[in-house]
Design a protein around this motif. Sequence first.
Motif, PDB file in Angstrom:
ATOM      1  N   GLY A 312       0.805  -1.211   0.000  1.00  0.00           N
ATOM      2  CA  GLY A 312       0.000   0.000   0.000  1.00  0.00           C
ATOM      3  C   GLY A 312       0.838   1.261   0.000  1.00  0.00           C
ATOM      4  N   PHE A 313       0.178   2.407   0.198  1.00  0.00           N
ATOM      5  CA  PHE A 313       0.865   3.702   0.190  1.00  0.00           C
ATOM      6  C   PHE A 313       1.693   3.823   1.471  1.00  0.00           C
ATOM      7  CE2 PHE A 313       1.529   8.193   0.667  1.00  0.00           C
ATOM      8  CZ  PHE A 313       1.658   8.656  -0.634  1.00  0.00           C
ATOM      9  N   PRO A 314       3.014   4.064   1.361  1.00  0.00           N
ATOM     10  CA  PRO A 314       3.876   4.036   2.551  1.00  0.00           C
ATOM     11  C   PRO A 314       3.709   5.258   3.455  1.00  0.00           C
ATOM     12  CG  PRO A 314       5.176   4.483   0.578  1.00  0.00           C
ATOM     13  CD  PRO A 314       3.774   4.213   0.115  1.00  0.00           C
ATOM     14  N   THR A 315       3.733   5.012   4.746  1.00  0.00           N
ATOM     15  CA  THR A 315       3.668   6.108   5.714  1.00  0.00           C
ATOM     16  C   THR A 315       4.823   7.088   5.542  1.00  0.00           C
ATOM     17  OG1 THR A 315       3.595   6.645   8.081  1.00  0.00           O
ATOM     18  CG2 THR A 315       4.897   4.720   7.454  1.00  0.00           C
ATOM     19  N   ASP A 316       5.975   6.594   5.063  1.00  0.00           N
ATOM     20  CA  ASP A 316       7.143   7.461   4.903  1.00  0.00           C
ATOM     21  C   ASP A 316       7.013   8.425   3.728  1.00  0.00           C
ATOM     22  OD1 ASP A 316       8.414   6.505   7.118  1.00  0.00           O
ATOM     23  OD2 ASP A 316       9.841   5.236   6.054  1.00  0.00           O
ATOM     24  N   LEU A 317       5.913   8.338   2.963  1.00  0.00           N
ATOM     25  CA  LEU A 317       5.652   9.316   1.892  1.00  0.00           C
ATOM     26  C   LEU A 317       4.418  10.158   2.185  1.00  0.00           C
ATOM     27  CD1 LEU A 317       6.403   7.238  -1.353  1.00  0.00           C
ATOM     28  CD2 LEU A 317       7.716   9.174  -0.439  1.00  0.00           C
ATOM     29  N   GLN A 318       3.829   9.963   3.355  1.00  0.00           N
ATOM     30  CA  GLN A 318       2.604  10.690   3.683  1.00  0.00           C
ATOM     31  C   GLN A 318       2.826  12.200   3.754  1.00  0.00           C
ATOM     32  OE1 GLN A 318       1.140  13.061   6.454  1.00  0.00           O
ATOM     33  NE2 GLN A 318       1.494  11.301   7.776  1.00  0.00           N
ATOM     34  N   ALA A 319       3.879  12.623   4.442  1.00  0.00           N
ATOM     35  CA  ALA A 319       4.132  14.058   4.586  1.00  0.00           C
ATOM     36  C   ALA A 319       4.428  14.707   3.235  1.00  0.00           C
ATOM     37  CB  ALA A 319       5.300  14.293   5.551  1.00  0.00           C
ATOM     38  N   GLN A 320       5.206  14.016   2.399  1.00  0.00           N
ATOM     39  CA  GLN A 320       5.536  14.558   1.081  1.00  0.00           C
ATOM     40  C   GLN A 320       4.282  14.706   0.224  1.00  0.00           C
ATOM     41  OE1 GLN A 320       7.088  12.206   2.900  1.00  0.00           O
ATOM     42  NE2 GLN A 320       8.973  11.542   1.906  1.00  0.00           N
ATOM     43  N   PHE A 321       3.401  13.705   0.293  1.00  0.00           N
ATOM     44  CA  PHE A 321       2.175  13.776  -0.500  1.00  0.00           C
ATOM     45  C   PHE A 321       1.278  14.905   0.000  1.00  0.00           C
ATOM     46  CE2 PHE A 321      -2.065  12.353  -1.882  1.00  0.00           C
ATOM     47  CZ  PHE A 321      -1.817  12.246  -3.242  1.00  0.00           C
ATOM     48  N   MET A 322       1.267  15.127   1.310  1.00  0.00           N
ATOM     49  CA  MET A 322       0.487  16.245   1.831  1.00  0.00           C
ATOM     50  C   MET A 322       1.036  17.569   1.309  1.00  0.00           C
ATOM     51  SD  MET A 322      -0.487  17.295   5.757  1.00  0.00           S
ATOM     52  CE  MET A 322      -1.065  15.639   6.131  1.00  0.00           C
ATOM     53  N   GLY A 323       2.360  17.686   1.233  1.00  0.00           N
ATOM     54  CA  GLY A 323       2.945  18.890   0.648  1.00  0.00           C
ATOM     55  C   GLY A 323       2.461  19.113  -0.772  1.00  0.00           C
ATOM     56  N   LEU A 324       2.385  18.036  -1.552  1.00  0.00           N
ATOM     57  CA  LEU A 324       1.897  18.135  -2.923  1.00  0.00           C
ATOM     58  C   LEU A 324       0.430  18.540  -2.964  1.00  0.00           C
ATOM     59  CD1 LEU A 324       2.208  17.641  -5.996  1.00  0.00           C
ATOM     60  CD2 LEU A 324       1.726  15.222  -5.542  1.00  0.00           C
ATOM     61  N   MET A 325      -0.382  17.972  -2.094  1.00  0.00           N
ATOM     62  CA  MET A 325      -1.819  18.235  -2.096  1.00  0.00           C
ATOM     63  C   MET A 325      -2.163  19.666  -1.670  1.00  0.00           C
ATOM     64  SD  MET A 325      -3.622  15.677  -3.256  1.00  0.00           S
ATOM     65  CE  MET A 325      -2.349  15.767  -4.530  1.00  0.00           C
ATOM     66  N   THR A 326      -1.229  20.378  -1.048  1.00  0.00           N
ATOM     67  CA  THR A 326      -1.529  21.765  -0.634  1.00  0.00           C
ATOM     68  C   THR A 326      -1.847  22.661  -1.823  1.00  0.00           C
ATOM     69  OG1 THR A 326       0.813  22.422  -0.654  1.00  0.00           O
ATOM     70  CG2 THR A 326      -0.098  21.609   1.439  1.00  0.00           C
ATOM     71  N   MET A 327      -1.403  22.268  -3.036  1.00  0.00           N
ATOM     72  CA  MET A 327      -1.695  23.075  -4.224  1.00  0.00           C
ATOM     73  C   MET A 327      -2.542  22.312  -5.248  1.00  0.00           C
ATOM     74  SD  MET A 327       1.690  25.444  -4.867  1.00  0.00           S
ATOM     75  CE  MET A 327       0.825  26.364  -6.137  1.00  0.00           C
ATOM     76  N   ALA A 328      -3.215  21.263  -4.789  1.00  0.00           N
ATOM     77  CA  ALA A 328      -4.136  20.549  -5.677  1.00  0.00           C
ATOM     78  C   ALA A 328      -5.385  21.386  -5.923  1.00  0.00           C
ATOM     79  CB  ALA A 328      -4.516  19.205  -5.060  1.00  0.00           C
ATOM     80  N   LYS A 329      -6.059  21.104  -7.000  1.00  0.00           N
ATOM     81  CA  LYS A 329      -7.266  21.856  -7.369  1.00  0.00           C
ATOM     82  C   LYS A 329      -8.497  21.198  -6.746  1.00  0.00           C
ATOM     83  CE  LYS A 329      -5.390  23.773 -11.634  1.00  0.00           C
ATOM     84  NZ  LYS A 329      -5.358  25.139 -11.095  1.00  0.00           N
ATOM     85  N   GLY A 330      -8.611  21.335  -5.431  1.00  0.00           N
ATOM     86  CA  GLY A 330      -9.737  20.733  -4.732  1.00  0.00           C
ATOM     87  C   GLY A 330      -9.306  20.177  -3.385  1.00  0.00           C
ATOM     88  N   LYS A 331     -10.170  19.353  -2.800  1.00  0.00           N
ATOM     89  CA  LYS A 331      -9.977  18.846  -1.442  1.00  0.00           C
ATOM     90  C   LYS A 331      -9.509  17.397  -1.468  1.00  0.00           C
ATOM     91  CE  LYS A 331     -13.029  20.102   1.548  1.00  0.00           C
ATOM     92  NZ  LYS A 331     -14.310  20.212   2.317  1.00  0.00           N
ATOM     93  N   SER A 332      -8.545  17.082  -0.616  1.00  0.00           N
ATOM     94  CA  SER A 332      -8.072  15.702  -0.477  1.00  0.00           C
ATOM     95  C   SER A 332      -8.069  15.317   0.993  1.00  0.00           C
ATOM     96  CB  SER A 332      -6.669  15.543  -1.072  1.00  0.00           C
ATOM     97  OG  SER A 332      -5.751  16.414  -0.426  1.00  0.00           O
ATOM     98  N   ARG A 333      -8.147  14.014   1.241  1.00  0.00           N
ATOM     99  CA  ARG A 333      -8.123  13.485   2.604  1.00  0.00           C
ATOM    100  C   ARG A 333      -6.961  12.505   2.718  1.00  0.00           C
ATOM    101  NH1 ARG A 333     -13.032  14.050   5.355  1.00  0.00           N
ATOM    102  NH2 ARG A 333     -12.651  12.121   6.516  1.00  0.00           N
ATOM    103  N   ILE A 334      -6.116  12.720   3.715  1.00  0.00           N
ATOM    104  CA  ILE A 334      -4.951  11.869   3.933  1.00  0.00           C
ATOM    105  C   ILE A 334      -5.083  11.247   5.318  1.00  0.00           C
ATOM    106  CG2 ILE A 334      -2.436  11.801   4.116  1.00  0.00           C
ATOM    107  CD1 ILE A 334      -2.389  14.263   2.250  1.00  0.00           C
ATOM    108  N   THR A 335      -5.182   9.907   5.357  1.00  0.00           N
ATOM    109  CA  THR A 335      -5.383   9.193   6.617  1.00  0.00           C
ATOM    110  C   THR A 335      -4.131   8.404   6.970  1.00  0.00           C
ATOM    111  OG1 THR A 335      -7.753   9.008   6.182  1.00  0.00           O
ATOM    112  CG2 THR A 335      -6.827   7.537   7.852  1.00  0.00           C
ATOM    113  N   GLU A 336      -3.633   8.627   8.171  1.00  0.00           N
ATOM    114  CA  GLU A 336      -2.422   7.958   8.656  1.00  0.00           C
ATOM    115  C   GLU A 336      -2.825   6.819   9.596  1.00  0.00           C
ATOM    116  OE1 GLU A 336       0.889   6.458   9.352  1.00  0.00           O
ATOM    117  OE2 GLU A 336       1.076   8.297   8.145  1.00  0.00           O
ATOM    118  N   THR A 337      -2.476   5.586   9.222  1.00  0.00           N
ATOM    119  CA  THR A 337      -2.868   4.419  10.024  1.00  0.00           C
ATOM    120  C   THR A 337      -1.684   3.711  10.674  1.00  0.00           C
ATOM    121  OG1 THR A 337      -2.698   2.840   8.185  1.00  0.00           O
ATOM    122  CG2 THR A 337      -4.786   4.018   8.428  1.00  0.00           C
TER     123      THR A 337
END
Length: 429
Positions: A312-337
């Motif tokens: 699955g999507f690695p926890t070690d890339l969660q923060a980086q993906f959140m950085g990318l989503m800050t300029m996405a065109k819309g809303k995203s949800r990132i869940t850390e498990t």
Amino acid sequence: MDRIRIVGGNHLEGRIPISGAKNAALPLMIASLLTDDTLTLENVPHLADVEQLIRILGNHGVDYSVNGRRESQNEGYSRTINFTARNIVDTTAPYELVSKMRASFWVIGPLLARMGEAKVSLPGGCAIGTRPVDLFIDGLQALGADIDVDSGYILSKAKNRLRGNRYVFPKVSVGATHVLMMAATLARGETVLENAAREPEVVNLAECLIAMGAKIDGAGTSTITIEGVDALSGARHRVIPDRIETGTYAMAVAMAGGDVLLEGARADLLQGALDVLAQTGTEIIPVNSGIRVRRNGAGISPVDVTTEPFPGFPTDLQAQFMGLMTMAKGKSRITETIFENRFMHVQELARLGAHITLAGQTAIVEGVSKLKGAPVMATDLRASVSLVIAGLAAEGETVVNRVYHLDRGFERLEEKLSGCGATIERLSS
């Protein structure tokens, strides 16, 4: 204390060489304790965590030597290192060393298996959660170890060697899988590890142990079988390319725009993350020499993601993906498990203008049209690089403080990015 200064707005064009994986190199280095022969590891990254582990292994009596750089490779990138644990001079891993790097706790498995005893400090908590060692203790006890806890130390003994057994991990743990797999190689009889971690780093370690003479089957699946042997020999083994570094630079290209070849990267090591990145509108093109990442002109599409164990999507890339989503065109949800307290980068991204709200273990990111540079503070390794990714697209100047976190896991980050056109430099204090 060093800082990194970024002036955003430049597209990235060119090539970035991907280093050996830190998360693979550390357990491979610790595996040198299992034999009195020399273990030669190729493609070892030049990182603060690697240097710290070399010092920790030296405390146990491990000698090491560094070969020259590979032909046609830039000086300072990944090296070949020889580790020889001919004489274990100390089976104690003291608090002052273990407290500096959590992975050093893993020496407990090889020391116990080879020497019949180990005294290892409890590692304590860390910035992204407590990460308890109960799975390590339970698993080693299942292999016949006698374990006590005294004054902050795990005291472990195994008279007449460890004994093979069946152990079911109550939750997936990469570190505990590393430790029990290493310990079981020298145990008497067969060990079966169920609900084991499937990460590529586990497979890389198993391949190395097999080259050393271990009998292991099933690495990369949830059931690993190990038939213990009397002794292991030396070997020569190569550290896999860093999938977290690969994903990080792929997200940097997605954020800044451009066209970059991630040289030496392997798509099979992080396909789940690449599939998510492709949904953002980024082109991901595996080629013979690595992975080509391209985003030209189009906006960033929002994507929901949940961190999971491999594949699955690695926890070690969660923060980086959140950085990318800050300029996405819309809303995203990132869940850390995987880890608690792994959203500390949220408040620093907000300093750049990001709109993020937290609901338990989910971050809701409302993309903005622009970020503005500001001074920010790194709180841990992956959080710090998320700030670099955001800074690449922010207007004006971003200064990331406490970059010693970055030096733990990214080999010459500013040189790799500046070589592709980013305006980024290290400021020495």
